[in-house]
Design an enzyme around this catalytic site. Structure first.
Site: not given
Length: 270
Positions: A7, A85-86, A149
């Site tokens: 603080k 990577r993405y 997928h």
């Protein structure tokens, strides 16, 4: 005391991470007062004490005279493992966080797994790997799962894991890399996806001698057939970068004496 020091970080230096010692010594030896460094130390201090508070709160809730079946709220301490990577789409960013407490009891799934080779994983790679892990862990025998997928498209269990892999691929050879087991792949510049050259090594021999962000060029050999050259291109929308591709193709054309096939995509110039 740690919270109180944090603080008052404008006047107090609080250190909870030993990796900050070298920078702390450099700070103390310097003449400038770096407020950003002080704020970073304060942030780490509050984070450290916050995780401690969460651990104590979780323990208290589990006591018979305090908690119920489910806590009203709880916090999960996660640490950054790596950036990806993405994200789900190429224009998005992503990162992986892990709960280190799980690895202490040999748990944690894909997030705590060790990658032994290959390029950095993407967000979708982790989704597929997690789907495969959640499927395969339901079996007691050595098991292989083929995922496309996030959907399992081939599952097989055998005492021999290699045989399990072969059977899993046979369940859906199209989804399992189109049935081909050899490949070369590069990431494009200015585009999405990539250049992916795949083949069945039992039918054809492929040797890539150029592999960059816009071009995979390979010699293709098959028994009783004439040797030929394949150029798979993905031309960048950046004119300067695209010129490198034209130079590669021009150099190849001046030396080429074998049949030569060029195939791929040429993106509009941006």
């Amino acid at each position: 005391m740690i919270r109180a020091a944090a603080k008052n970080h404008k006047d107090v230096l609080v250190v909870v991470d030993s990796q900050d010692y070298p920078r702390l010594l450099e700070f103390l030896q310097g003449n400038q007062d770096d407020q950003e460094f002080r704020m970073m130390l304060a942030w780490k201090a509050f984070q450290h004490s916050g995780l401690y508070d969460c651990a104590v709160s979780e323990w208290l809730w589990k006591q018979p005279t305090v908690g119920g079946e489910y806590p009203l709220s709880f916090a999960v301490p996660l640490s950054l493992k790596s950036s990806l990577r993405y994200g789900e789409n190429p224009h998005q960013t992503a990162a992986v966080y892990v709960d280190k407490r799980l690895s202490e009891v040999n748990a944690g799934g894909i997030a705590s797994a060790i990658q032994h080779h290959g390029k950095e994983m993407s967000f979708n790679n982790y989704l597929d790997a997690d789907a495969a892990w959640n499927c395969v862990r339901d079996f007691n025998n050595p098991t292989c799962v083929i995922v496309k997928h996030t959907n399992p498209c081939g599952v097989a269990s055998r005492d021999d894991i290699i045989e399990a892999y072969r059977l899993a691929v046979k369940a859906d050879p199209v989804s399992a890399f189109l049935g081909y087991t050899a490949s070369t792949i590069v990431d494009p510049v200015g585009g999405v996806g990539g250049i992916w050259l795949i083949w069945d090594p039992t039918q054809v021999s492929v040797s890539a001698h150029i592999a960059n962000s816009q071009l995979i060029q390979a010699t293709v050999k098959r028994e009783n057939f004439k040797e030929w050259v394949l150029a798979a291109v993905y031309a960048s929308p950046n004119p300067g970068i695209r010129q490198n591709l034209w130079n590669d193709l021009e150099n190849t054309s001046s030396l080429m004496v074998r049949p030569w096939l060029i195939a791929g995509t040429i993106l509009p110039i941006s």
